[in-house]
Design an enzyme around this catalytic site. Structure first.
Site, mmCIF file in Angstrom:
data_model
loop_
_atom_site.group_PDB
_atom_site.id
_atom_site.type_symbol
_atom_site.label_atom_id
_atom_site.label_comp_id
_atom_site.label_asym_id
_atom_site.label_seq_id
_atom_site.Cartn_x
_atom_site.Cartn_y
_atom_site.Cartn_z
ATOM 1 N N SER A 25 0.813 -1.232 0.000
ATOM 2 C CA SER A 25 0.000 0.000 0.000
ATOM 3 C C SER A 25 0.838 1.269 0.000
ATOM 4 O O SER A 25 0.482 2.258 0.646
ATOM 5 C CB SER A 25 -0.955 0.047 1.200
ATOM 6 O OG SER A 25 -1.659 -1.143 1.323
ATOM 7 N N GLU A 55 3.806 -3.400 -13.411
ATOM 8 C CA GLU A 55 3.854 -3.359 -11.948
ATOM 9 C C GLU A 55 3.743 -4.780 -11.391
ATOM 10 O O GLU A 55 2.852 -5.535 -11.789
ATOM 11 C CB GLU A 55 2.676 -2.497 -11.454
ATOM 12 C CG GLU A 55 2.575 -2.407 -9.962
ATOM 13 C CD GLU A 55 1.307 -1.663 -9.496
ATOM 14 O OE1 GLU A 55 0.628 -1.018 -10.317
ATOM 15 O OE2 GLU A 55 0.999 -1.764 -8.299
ATOM 16 N N GLU A 84 5.335 -15.757 -3.098
ATOM 17 C CA GLU A 84 4.611 -15.837 -4.382
ATOM 18 C C GLU A 84 5.229 -14.991 -5.477
ATOM 19 O O GLU A 84 5.021 -15.256 -6.647
ATOM 20 C CB GLU A 84 3.152 -15.367 -4.242
ATOM 21 C CG GLU A 84 2.295 -16.135 -3.297
ATOM 22 C CD GLU A 84 2.206 -15.435 -1.959
ATOM 23 O OE1 GLU A 84 2.413 -14.218 -1.911
ATOM 24 O OE2 GLU A 84 1.941 -16.118 -0.953
ATOM 25 N N GLN A 91 17.424 -0.557 2.529
ATOM 26 C CA GLN A 91 18.650 -1.304 2.225
ATOM 27 C C GLN A 91 18.381 -2.805 2.235
ATOM 28 O O GLN A 91 18.853 -3.543 1.372
ATOM 29 C CB GLN A 91 19.735 -0.974 3.254
ATOM 30 C CG GLN A 91 20.194 0.479 3.205
ATOM 31 C CD GLN A 91 21.229 0.759 4.292
ATOM 32 O OE1 GLN A 91 22.067 -0.079 4.576
ATOM 33 N NE2 GLN A 91 21.155 1.932 4.887
ATOM 34 N N CYS A 119 -26.132 0.367 -10.226
ATOM 35 C CA CYS A 119 -26.234 -1.086 -10.247
ATOM 36 C C CYS A 119 -27.114 -1.574 -9.082
ATOM 37 O O CYS A 119 -28.334 -1.474 -9.164
ATOM 38 C CB CYS A 119 -24.839 -1.715 -10.252
ATOM 39 S SG CYS A 119 -24.862 -3.378 -10.920
ATOM 40 N N MET A 126 -29.497 1.033 -8.145
ATOM 41 C CA MET A 126 -30.700 1.148 -8.983
ATOM 42 C C MET A 126 -31.699 0.073 -8.570
ATOM 43 O O MET A 126 -32.894 0.328 -8.432
ATOM 44 C CB MET A 126 -30.345 0.967 -10.451
ATOM 45 C CG MET A 126 -31.533 0.596 -11.331
ATOM 46 S SD MET A 126 -31.155 0.795 -13.062
ATOM 47 C CE MET A 126 -32.478 -0.097 -13.855
ATOM 48 N N HIS A 160 -22.032 0.634 -14.538
ATOM 49 C CA HIS A 160 -21.107 1.324 -13.622
ATOM 50 C C HIS A 160 -20.414 2.498 -14.328
ATOM 51 O O HIS A 160 -19.309 2.334 -14.840
ATOM 52 C CB HIS A 160 -20.054 0.339 -13.110
ATOM 53 C CG HIS A 160 -20.576 -0.639 -12.132
ATOM 54 N ND1 HIS A 160 -20.653 -0.378 -10.775
ATOM 55 C CD2 HIS A 160 -21.092 -1.880 -12.300
ATOM 56 C CE1 HIS A 160 -21.173 -1.426 -10.159
ATOM 57 N NE2 HIS A 160 -21.445 -2.349 -11.060
ATOM 58 N N GLU A 203 -18.913 4.950 -13.121
ATOM 59 C CA GLU A 203 -17.687 5.400 -12.455
ATOM 60 C C GLU A 203 -16.427 4.800 -13.083
ATOM 61 O O GLU A 203 -15.342 5.368 -12.966
ATOM 62 C CB GLU A 203 -17.744 5.099 -10.949
ATOM 63 C CG GLU A 203 -17.596 3.637 -10.543
ATOM 64 C CD GLU A 203 -18.904 2.835 -10.576
ATOM 65 O OE1 GLU A 203 -19.836 3.238 -11.287
ATOM 66 O OE2 GLU A 203 -18.974 1.785 -9.906
HETATM 67 N N1 GLN Z 1 -25.735 -7.806 -6.736
HETATM 68 C C1 GLN Z 1 -26.340 -7.189 -7.875
HETATM 69 C C2 GLN Z 1 -26.307 -8.091 -9.087
HETATM 70 O O1 GLN Z 1 -25.509 -8.975 -9.167
HETATM 71 C C3 GLN Z 1 -25.669 -5.865 -8.192
HETATM 72 C C4 GLN Z 1 -24.238 -5.998 -8.553
HETATM 73 C C5 GLN Z 1 -23.503 -4.678 -8.558
HETATM 74 O O2 GLN Z 1 -23.930 -3.735 -7.929
HETATM 75 N N2 GLN Z 1 -22.388 -4.616 -9.241
HETATM 76 O O3 GLN Z 1 -27.086 -7.917 -9.996
#
Ligand code: GLN
Length: 572
Positions: free
Chosen positions: A14, A139, A148, A191, A380, A383, A544, A546
């Protein structure tokens, strides 16, 4: 042939290796070079898709539907280059391929070993599909000294041996702790970490020293001397307020110059860093702020919502405001009077999630935002929870749920469920009969979706991604809807990662209550967007957004959402 830059980590995890890799990628790009960024993860999971967000943070989904490490999100945000499945691998995936080959008899009777078979597979991964790039930044996950990581380190050692020091470069990122009691910074862990690397034949060319304070000249001299690197190749990596200030910081401290010098690229063009300076300034001087509540179930771990947090910051940058995030554990909203946590926020966001825990809290948050007319964005799962809330409260579907965590009462068709629960199994092109439960490998679900003219089947047995709808898919937006105005276009491509769908058959009833399905999948089988026209700003999306937001191209949905929060802040 591209040049390969390998980034390893020392002392502790991290430390921001992903951000350092992304920043170097951005700095090389700023000089006109083409870059490709890759991550090798030494853990045994095939991919992070099945890992708990508490354990591993967000799963970043690529256009091509790979479930990858969250560092690939940073790579995309910093360089704008869309990551692919071929940019992230794990020990598990490498072994999976080798073992499959072994079973197929492809090794022709040879003993299959870590060296050369695993190391060769790692090298093949690093060098695959890289036409037309100047640099591959690679990376290595984990920390030097982990058991590992050994095959990965051996593979890159071999690459240096064969390609030479003008084509390969080793950067080691370590921690320089400050001991309060003696008031000193300590170089010894670095080091030791470098000694560890050397023991396996790798001499770093550049050392990045992560620290909370500036590195004093004496410590720099010591690191250079004891780790055998030039003084100019000991790069300071102090903490800075925002990750988007890191590229400029590293540039100022000579990282890209040191990389180019080590590779003998003395006539490299000067970098154009204007855009980085511009966003740095915006971040430093916001013209106000908005308070946004995020009601989720992994809020204790910041990394679990990494892309979401960044996308909101981008939305704030585009509106020139600071976004103050109020992270709320959904279960807290389930407590008596728990909803008061949302008082005074300018917008509510319910992000993606899996499983039952916290869902009633998320449903209350959606209810609060809808009835109090506060901007709401459901992503997702967010919603799906909004749809349940509306089903319960506007359509009197008292026990509306998702079959992800319960059964609908009285055998009603689910409001949210796996589409096979209400659809006839789909006909695959060339398949006469619908696939059914008895159909060999395709046990269970046989429905799917269309992608680029091909029918993608959702099966419980498919190896990658299980039964999820994954990756970039086309959505058709209803003209003149809020969502179409936000995107300013009627067809969009967004990334998906979910198993359950909103049941489209309920949408006409929703419509009657003023809730519009304003986007649907290309094959028109699945709702993708819902909105409430008679609400200041209320949107749920099945995908998604984002994952596609970048600091230089804030996602329109986040820009609009932060804009709506800003409007709201002016009302209160
Ligand atoms: N669990 C929900 C589904 O599988 C929403 C998944 C999520 O939010 N990425 O449909």
């Amino acid at each position: 042939m591209p040049r390969y830059v390998f980034i390893t980590g020392g002392v502790v995890s991290s430390l921001g290796k992903g951000i350092a890799t992304s920043s170097l990628g951005a700095l090389l790009q700023a000089r006109g070079y083409k870059v490709r960024l890759r991550k090798l993860d030494p853990y045994l999971n095939i991919d992070p898709g099945t890992m708990n967000p508490f354990e591993h943070g967000e799963v970043f989904v690529t256009d091509d539907g790979a479930e990858t490490d969250l560092d690939l999100g940073h790579y995309e945000r910093f360089t704008g280059v869309a990551a692919k499945q071929s940019d992230n691998t794990t020990t598990g995936r490498i072994y999976e391929e080798i073992l499959a080959r072994e079973r197929e008899g492809k090794y022709r009777g040879a003993t299959v070993q870590v060296i050369p078979h695993v190391t060769n597979a790692i090298r093949d991964f690093i060098t695959a599909e890289i036409e037309d790039v100047d640099f591959v930044l690679c990376e290595i996950g984990g920390t030097v000294g982990d058991i590992e990581s050994l095959p990965f380190l051996e593979a890159i050692r071999q690459m240096r041996h064969e390609m030479g020091s003008e084509k390969t470069l080793f950067i080691h990122l370590t921690l320089i702790p400050h001991l309060e009691a003696v008031g000193e910074m300590k170089t010894k862990p670095t080091q030791h970490s470098v000694a560890n690397l050397r023991a396996i034949g790798i001499q770093p060319d550049i050392i990045i020293c992560r620290s909370a304070r500036p590195l004093p000249p004496e410590e720099r001299r010591k690191i250079a001397l004891f780790c055998s690197v030039a003084k100019e190749s000991v790069i300071e990596g102090q903490d800075v307020p925002s990750i988007y200030q890191v590229p400029l910081f590293y540039h100022k401290n000579g990282l890209d110059d040191a990389v180019l010098a080590a590779l003998g690229m003395h006539d490299a063009p000067k970098p154009d860093l204007k855009k980085w300076r511009k966003i740095g300034k915006r971040l430093e001087k916001p013209e106000g702020g908005v308070n946004i509540a995020i009601v989720g179930k992994y809020v204790g771990v910041r990394d679990a919502y990494k892309s979401l947090e960044e996308a909101l910051i981008h939305g704030g940058m585009s509106q020139r405001v600071a976004v103050n995030l109020k992270w709320l554990e959904a279960e807290r909203l389930e407590e008596k009077n728990g909803i008061h946590h949302l008082e005074g926020v300018h917008a509510v966001l319910v992000p993606g999630g899996f499983g039952k825990r916290g869902t009633e809290g998320m449903i209350s948050a959606a209810h609060f935002a809808r009835t109090r007319r506060i901007p709401y964005l459901g992503i997702c799962f967010g919603m799906q929870m909004a749809v349940i809330e509306i089903g319960r409260n506007l359509l009197s579907m008292k026990n509306a749920i998702s079959t992800e965590f319960d059964k609908m009462p009285n055998n009603e068709e689910p409001l949210i469920g796996e589409s096979s629960e209400w659809e006839q199994p789909a006909l695959l092109p060339g398949v006469e009969k619908p696939l059914s439960k008895s159909h060999g490998a395709l046990v269970g679900l046989a429905t799917g979706w269309e992608k680029e003219g091909e029918f993608i089947t959702r099966t419980t047995k498919s190896l990658r991604g299980g039964t999820m709808r994954l990756g970039d898919q086309e959505t058709i937006l209803i003209k003149r809807s809020l969502i179409a105005q936000i995107y300013n276009i009627n067809r969009i491509y967004e990334r998906h990662r979910h198993r359950y769908e909103v049941n489209k058959r309920y949408m006409p009833a929703f419509h009657k209550e003023g809730v519009v399905m304003s986007g649907q999948s290309l094959d028109r089988r699945f709702p993708e967007v819902i909105e409430i026209p008679d609400h200041p700003w209320y949107i749920g999306v099945q995908y998604h957004p984002e994952l596609k937001s970048r600091p230089f191209e804030p996602h329109p949905l986040f820009k609009a959402f932060v804009g709506a929060a800003l409007e709201q802040s002016r009302l209160v």
